[in-house]
Design a protein around this motif. Structure first.
Motif, PDB file in Angstrom:
ATOM      1  N   ARG A 254       0.912  -1.216   0.206  1.00 53.70           N
ATOM      2  CA  ARG A 254      -0.023  -0.095  -0.026  1.00 53.70           C
ATOM      3  C   ARG A 254       0.749   1.263   0.102  1.00 53.70           C
ATOM      4  O   ARG A 254       1.961   1.402   0.894  1.00 53.70           O
ATOM      5  N   ILE A 255       0.754   2.165  -1.083  1.00 50.18           N
ATOM      6  CA  ILE A 255       1.541   3.377  -0.845  1.00 50.18           C
ATOM      7  C   ILE A 255       1.038   4.211   0.114  1.00 50.18           C
ATOM      8  O   ILE A 255      -0.249   4.165   0.421  1.00 50.18           O
ATOM      9  N   ASP A 256       1.817   4.927   1.137  1.00 50.73           N
ATOM     10  CA  ASP A 256       1.255   5.923   2.028  1.00 50.73           C
ATOM     11  C   ASP A 256       0.533   6.857   1.335  1.00 50.73           C
ATOM     12  O   ASP A 256       1.185   8.122   0.947  1.00 50.73           O
ATOM     13  N   GLY A 257      -0.811   6.841   1.406  1.00 49.50           N
ATOM     14  CA  GLY A 257      -1.601   7.820   0.568  1.00 49.50           C
ATOM     15  C   GLY A 257      -1.803   9.132   1.442  1.00 49.50           C
ATOM     16  O   GLY A 257      -2.144  10.007   0.985  1.00 49.50           O
ATOM     17  N   LYS A 258      -1.045   9.057   2.600  1.00 51.89           N
ATOM     18  CA  LYS A 258      -0.939  10.528   3.378  1.00 51.89           C
ATOM     19  C   LYS A 258       0.084  11.358   2.881  1.00 51.89           C
ATOM     20  O   LYS A 258       0.381  12.452   3.028  1.00 51.89           O
ATOM     21  N   ARG A 259       1.093  10.605   2.269  1.00 51.94           N
ATOM     22  CA  ARG A 259       2.070  11.481   1.769  1.00 51.94           C
ATOM     23  C   ARG A 259       2.249  11.589   0.351  1.00 51.94           C
ATOM     24  O   ARG A 259       2.797  12.504  -0.101  1.00 51.94           O
ATOM     25  N   GLN A 260       1.688  10.464  -0.357  1.00 50.87           N
ATOM     26  CA  GLN A 260       1.685  10.479  -1.857  1.00 50.87           C
ATOM     27  C   GLN A 260       0.332  10.152  -2.051  1.00 50.87           C
ATOM     28  O   GLN A 260      -0.529   9.264  -1.647  1.00 50.87           O
ATOM     29  N   ARG A 261      -0.080  10.652  -3.227  1.00 55.58           N
ATOM     30  CA  ARG A 261      -1.628  10.539  -3.732  1.00 55.58           C
ATOM     31  C   ARG A 261      -1.459   9.033  -4.619  1.00 55.58           C
ATOM     32  O   ARG A 261      -0.929   8.624  -5.196  1.00 55.58           O
ATOM     33  N   ILE A 262      -2.798   8.415  -4.216  1.00 56.60           N
ATOM     34  CA  ILE A 262      -2.759   7.205  -4.917  1.00 56.60           C
ATOM     35  C   ILE A 262      -4.019   7.203  -5.926  1.00 56.60           C
ATOM     36  O   ILE A 262      -4.922   8.121  -5.641  1.00 56.60           O
ATOM     37  N   SER A 263      -4.051   6.413  -6.846  1.00 54.24           N
ATOM     38  CA  SER A 263      -5.114   6.649  -7.732  1.00 54.24           C
ATOM     39  C   SER A 263      -6.148   5.493  -7.642  1.00 54.24           C
ATOM     40  O   SER A 263      -5.744   4.271  -7.481  1.00 54.24           O
ATOM     41  N   VAL A 264      -7.288   5.668  -7.674  1.00 56.09           N
ATOM     42  CA  VAL A 264      -8.468   4.886  -7.591  1.00 56.09           C
ATOM     43  C   VAL A 264      -9.567   4.795  -8.513  1.00 56.09           C
ATOM     44  O   VAL A 264      -9.952   5.683  -8.970  1.00 56.09           O
ATOM     45  N   ALA A 265      -9.799   3.686  -9.110  1.00 62.24           N
ATOM     46  CA  ALA A 265     -10.710   3.449 -10.152  1.00 62.24           C
ATOM     47  C   ALA A 265     -11.955   2.900  -9.654  1.00 62.24           C
ATOM     48  O   ALA A 265     -11.942   1.865  -9.007  1.00 62.24           O
ATOM     49  N   SER A 266     -13.155   3.612 -10.104  1.00 64.85           N
ATOM     50  CA  SER A 266     -14.198   2.937  -9.797  1.00 64.85           C
ATOM     51  C   SER A 266     -15.539   3.566 -10.629  1.00 64.85           C
ATOM     52  O   SER A 266     -15.379   4.524 -10.931  1.00 64.85           O
TER      53      SER A 266
END
Ligand code: PRT
Ligand code: MG
Length: 222
Positions: free
Chosen positions: A105-117
């Protein structure tokens, strides 16, 4: 006259037996017909067969007085001008996040993650509450493809057996919500057509309890 908007697909398959038990019988076979409007044995009851997202729209605008839709659709599109009357306890599944098996899991608090839905409102709210930065990518189907080809880090989708995730090298991560189909009503119709709406929602409620006495209101453990 009362109009009930039904969700086609897997929800319809489980709704028809409930309507049957409630005494509502379409005048022709919905499954083998291409029609979208069906009269029934009850002169005062008419059925529409729609996509789940459109059911909420028809009920919101009062074109349909009642509707059957997945809780996922209600969460995504909201309950403005809509009352949720009954949990029909059918088409149960879970809204989940999923990612490639073993992918860190990328640390989404530091780095933006991309989510498809296709559930971008639900996804936005879920990650926001966790303080995770997301770029949302709206898709309309085959969500499972997105992480495999690098379009997104994670997806938000409904999961039943999990076989589709597994077949595509993905694994479920976080539970967002348990989902089942609900009977909904237009708020104005509930006042103006109170007797009819109440009559049929009671009948459908009886059918739900008769069909699933033990399971009603509980999770099947999946
Ligand atoms: O047609 P559309 O693109 O809208 O969706 P669909 O064809 O995937 O599903 P549809 O139209 O038959 O029914 C959609 C509604 O059914 C949802 O709004 C949910 O409330 C409910 N529901 C219940 C589900 C599932 N279970 C389900 N398993 N909707 C979709 N799925 C999908 C899942 O995303 C996966 O891709 O079915 C596939 C198989 O699931 P697994 O986990 O058993 O492999
Ligand atoms: Mg479908």
């Amino acid at each position: 006259m009362i109009t009930i908007a039904l969700t086609k697909g897997r929800i319809l398959a489980e709704t028809l037996p409930l309507l049957d038990a409630a005494g509502i019988h379409p005048n022709e076979d919905i499954n083998s017909s291409r029609k979208l409007v069906f009269e029934t044995n009850e002169e005062s009851v008419r059925l529409l067969v729609l996509r789940g997202a459109d059911v909420t729209t028809y009920v919101r605008h009062g074109i349909a007085d009642l509707g059957v839709a997945g809780k996922d659709m209600l969460m995504e599109y909201g309950l403005t001008d809509i009352y949720e009357l009954l949990d029909l306890n059918i088409a149960r599944c879970r809204l989940m996040t999923a990612a490639p098996v073993g992918q860190r899991r990328i640390d989404g608090k530091r780095q933006r993650i991309s989510v498809a839905s296709k559930f971008t409102n639900i996804a936005r709210q879920f990650y926001e509450e966790k303080g995770v930065n997301v770029e949302l990518i709206k898709l309309y189907g085959a969500l499972e493809l997105a992480p495999i080809v690098g379009l997104a880090d994670e997806i938000v989708d409904v999961v039943d057996t999990g076989n589709t995730l597994t077949a595509n090298g993905l694994e479920p991560r976080e539970l967002i919500a348990h989902v089942s189909s609900r009977l909904i009503a237009n708020k104005a119709a509930l006042k103006v057509k109170y007797e009819l709406v109440r009559h049929w929602s009671d009948k459908i409620g009886d059918a739900v309890r008769a069909q699933q006495p033990a399971a009603a209101g509980t999770d099947r453990g999946r």
